[in-house]
Every structure is written in structure tokens, then in C-alpha cells.
Design a protein around this motif. Structure first.
Motif, PDB file in Angstrom:
ATOM      1  N   ALA A  55      22.671  69.277  -7.000  1.00 37.29           N
ATOM      2  CA  ALA A  55      22.214  69.047  -5.740  1.00 37.29           C
ATOM      3  C   ALA A  55      22.838  67.700  -5.536  1.00 37.29           C
ATOM      4  O   ALA A  55      23.101  66.987  -6.375  1.00 37.29           O
ATOM      5  CB  ALA A  55      20.330  68.794  -5.690  1.00 37.29           C
ATOM      6  N   THR A  56      23.557  67.457  -4.219  1.00 34.62           N
ATOM      7  CA  THR A  56      24.195  66.375  -4.087  1.00 34.62           C
ATOM      8  C   THR A  56      23.639  65.636  -2.895  1.00 34.62           C
ATOM      9  O   THR A  56      22.968  66.320  -2.010  1.00 34.62           O
ATOM     10  CB  THR A  56      25.796  66.857  -3.663  1.00 34.62           C
ATOM     11  OG1 THR A  56      25.816  67.627  -2.513  1.00 34.62           O
ATOM     12  CG2 THR A  56      26.426  67.332  -4.865  1.00 34.62           C
ATOM     13  N   VAL A  57      24.211  64.373  -2.722  1.00 38.14           N
ATOM     14  CA  VAL A  57      23.964  63.629  -1.452  1.00 38.14           C
ATOM     15  C   VAL A  57      25.142  62.988  -0.983  1.00 38.14           C
ATOM     16  O   VAL A  57      25.965  62.432  -2.008  1.00 38.14           O
ATOM     17  CB  VAL A  57      22.762  62.378  -1.745  1.00 38.14           C
ATOM     18  CG1 VAL A  57      23.293  61.564  -2.927  1.00 38.14           C
ATOM     19  CG2 VAL A  57      22.192  61.719  -0.330  1.00 38.14           C
ATOM     20  N   ARG A  58      25.484  63.227   0.301  1.00 44.95           N
ATOM     21  CA  ARG A  58      26.711  62.756   0.753  1.00 44.95           C
ATOM     22  C   ARG A  58      26.626  61.833   1.960  1.00 44.95           C
ATOM     23  O   ARG A  58      25.198  62.046   2.742  1.00 44.95           O
ATOM     24  CB  ARG A  58      27.540  63.851   1.384  1.00 44.95           C
ATOM     25  CG  ARG A  58      27.924  64.903   0.011  1.00 44.95           C
ATOM     26  CD  ARG A  58      28.818  66.154   0.687  1.00 44.95           C
ATOM     27  NE  ARG A  58      29.368  66.849  -0.649  1.00 44.95           N
ATOM     28  CZ  ARG A  58      30.414  66.498  -1.255  1.00 44.95           C
ATOM     29  NH1 ARG A  58      31.302  65.779  -0.691  1.00 44.95           N
ATOM     30  NH2 ARG A  58      30.927  67.317  -1.936  1.00 44.95           N
ATOM     31  N   LYS A  59      27.450  60.851   2.216  1.00 43.50           N
ATOM     32  CA  LYS A  59      27.441  59.823   3.266  1.00 43.50           C
ATOM     33  C   LYS A  59      28.500  60.182   4.145  1.00 43.50           C
ATOM     34  O   LYS A  59      29.713  60.062   3.531  1.00 43.50           O
ATOM     35  CB  LYS A  59      27.157  58.529   3.017  1.00 43.50           C
ATOM     36  CG  LYS A  59      26.906  57.617   3.966  1.00 43.50           C
ATOM     37  CD  LYS A  59      26.943  56.032   3.812  1.00 43.50           C
ATOM     38  CE  LYS A  59      26.770  55.436   5.042  1.00 43.50           C
ATOM     39  NZ  LYS A  59      26.617  53.978   4.649  1.00 43.50           N
ATOM     40  N   ASP A  60      28.533  60.685   5.239  1.00 44.34           N
ATOM     41  CA  ASP A  60      29.734  61.085   6.079  1.00 44.34           C
ATOM     42  C   ASP A  60      30.458  61.924   5.450  1.00 44.34           C
ATOM     43  O   ASP A  60      31.722  61.707   5.306  1.00 44.34           O
ATOM     44  CB  ASP A  60      30.384  59.797   6.669  1.00 44.34           C
ATOM     45  CG  ASP A  60      29.334  58.989   7.457  1.00 44.34           C
ATOM     46  OD1 ASP A  60      28.519  59.438   8.219  1.00 44.34           O
ATOM     47  OD2 ASP A  60      29.467  57.847   7.410  1.00 44.34           O
ATOM     48  N   LYS A  61      30.239  62.781   4.415  1.00 42.75           N
ATOM     49  CA  LYS A  61      30.674  64.087   3.824  1.00 42.75           C
ATOM     50  C   LYS A  61      31.292  63.522   2.360  1.00 42.75           C
ATOM     51  O   LYS A  61      31.845  64.090   1.436  1.00 42.75           O
ATOM     52  CB  LYS A  61      32.022  64.386   4.637  1.00 42.75           C
ATOM     53  CG  LYS A  61      31.500  65.340   5.807  1.00 42.75           C
ATOM     54  CD  LYS A  61      32.672  66.073   6.578  1.00 42.75           C
ATOM     55  CE  LYS A  61      31.952  66.691   7.882  1.00 42.75           C
ATOM     56  NZ  LYS A  61      33.022  67.537   8.463  1.00 42.75           N
ATOM     57  N   LYS A  62      31.209  62.069   2.383  1.00 45.40           N
ATOM     58  CA  LYS A  62      31.636  61.639   0.815  1.00 45.40           C
ATOM     59  C   LYS A  62      30.519  61.551  -0.128  1.00 45.40           C
ATOM     60  O   LYS A  62      29.476  61.281   0.241  1.00 45.40           O
ATOM     61  CB  LYS A  62      32.070  60.089   1.046  1.00 45.40           C
ATOM     62  CG  LYS A  62      32.499  59.613  -0.349  1.00 45.40           C
ATOM     63  CD  LYS A  62      32.767  58.019  -0.118  1.00 45.40           C
ATOM     64  CE  LYS A  62      33.231  57.370  -1.453  1.00 45.40           C
ATOM     65  NZ  LYS A  62      33.190  56.093  -1.804  1.00 45.40           N
TER      66      LYS A  62
END
Length: 173
Positions: free
Chosen positions: A58-65
Motif C-alpha cells: 500500500a502506498t501514499v503519494r503526494k502529487d504522484k510522488k
């Protein structure tokens, strides 16, 4: 915009590698023991686990980063083969994104997804960076204590993997 998603290991591993190094220095065995243990992941094993549907990312991204991930290994319980257990391998959110609810939401997202796949979810954390109140809020219970004993100096112990088996031997100075 912050997003949470499940992703395939092979699709994100190259993005995760710099995070692994940062996390290792902060909370890994090297940080715990201060013995100079180097980060040397078994990349091939992760690929095998993913191919057998035994790896959950599971990932978390900010503005796809990519700014964090919760990676678990899924396997049958050794004492009850009908029970699937997910145990986190890596859990990390970059320091600049730890304020607010990003970490909480990442764990909550991963747990909700894992609940559809396994019977038991185990969550490990470094004692020096424990977040028990957060896990309690998510319904986790403290059930076990793990302790570590460094039996042999890591600089003297080498593991050699062959196609047949893993052989460990003590190197003499």
C-alpha cells in the motif's frame, strides 16, 4: 493531492529503494544495533513473494510522488495452515509528511485492504519510534513482545545463497 493505493511491488520497487535506505538509517537494524549492518535486501525474494501473491504493498503519494508505503508479507500461520497472516515488512512515511493524518490514513488504508485477504494482521514497530496509541485507535491489541540478541557480530557472519540452499558460516579473522 494525497492519494492512497495498492500497487504491485515490481511497479514501485525502484521508487521505494531510496526510501528503504532512509528508513534503514532511521529505524532499521543498523539504527537499533549501531553495529554497521548494511542494507542488502533480498530483491529476488520480494519478486518471488509477489509472484505467489504473498506480498501486499500500500502506498501514499503526494502529487504522484511516493512519500510512504506499508509493505506486508502474507503467509499461512505456521501453527494453523488455514489462517493467513499479514506481517508488515516495511512501514514508512517521509519525515516531512508525518504531521497530520497521513501515516494514520496509510495504515488504515492498508489494514482495510488486508482485512479482505487475511485473518490476522501483525504490525511491527521500532521501540524507539513506537506509535501504540495510533494502532490502538485502529483496533490493534498488544499481544507479544519481541526482543533481539546479537549472537554473532554481523561483520563476521556471512550468508551465501546458492540455488540449492542458504549456507551460513562464521568467518575467522
Amino acid at each position: 493531492m494525497i492519494t492512497y493505493q495498492e500497487e504491485n511491488w515490481t511497479d514501485v520497487v525502484e521508487e521505494m529503494k531510496p526510501i528503504f535506505k532512509i528508513q534503514w538509517e532511521e529505524v532499521g537494524l543498523n539504527a537499533t544495533s549501531r553495529k554497521g549492518i548494511s542494507l542488502n535486501p533480498q530483491w529476488e525474494t520480494y519478486k518471488i513473494l509477489e509472484s505467489k501473491n504473498m506480498l501486499h504493498v500500500a502506498t501514499v503519494r503526494k502529487d504522484k510522488k511516493l512519500i510512504g508505503h506499508y509493505t506486508s508479507v502474507i503467509a499461512p500461520h505456521l501453527h494453523s495452515k488455514d489462517i493467513l497472516v499479514a506481517q508488515n515488512d516495511f512501514l514508512y512515511v517521509s519525515k516531512e509528511h508525518r504531521k497530520g493524518l497521513i501515516g494514520y490514513k496509510l495504515i488504515k488504508f492498508a489494514v482495510e485492504k488486508l482485512k479482505t485477504k487475511v485473518h490476522i494482521i501483525l504490525l511491527n514497530m521500532n521501540v524507539q519510534h513506537a506509535f501504540l496509541p495510533l494502532t490502538n485507535k485502529l483496533g490493534f491489541k498488544l499481544t507479544d513482545y519481541n526482543v533481539m540478541l546479537e549472537a554473532v557480530s554481523y561483520t563476521h557472519l556471512r550468508a551465501h545463497e546458492t540455488s540449492l540452499h542458504l549456507v551460513c558460516r562464521l568467518l575467522l579473522e
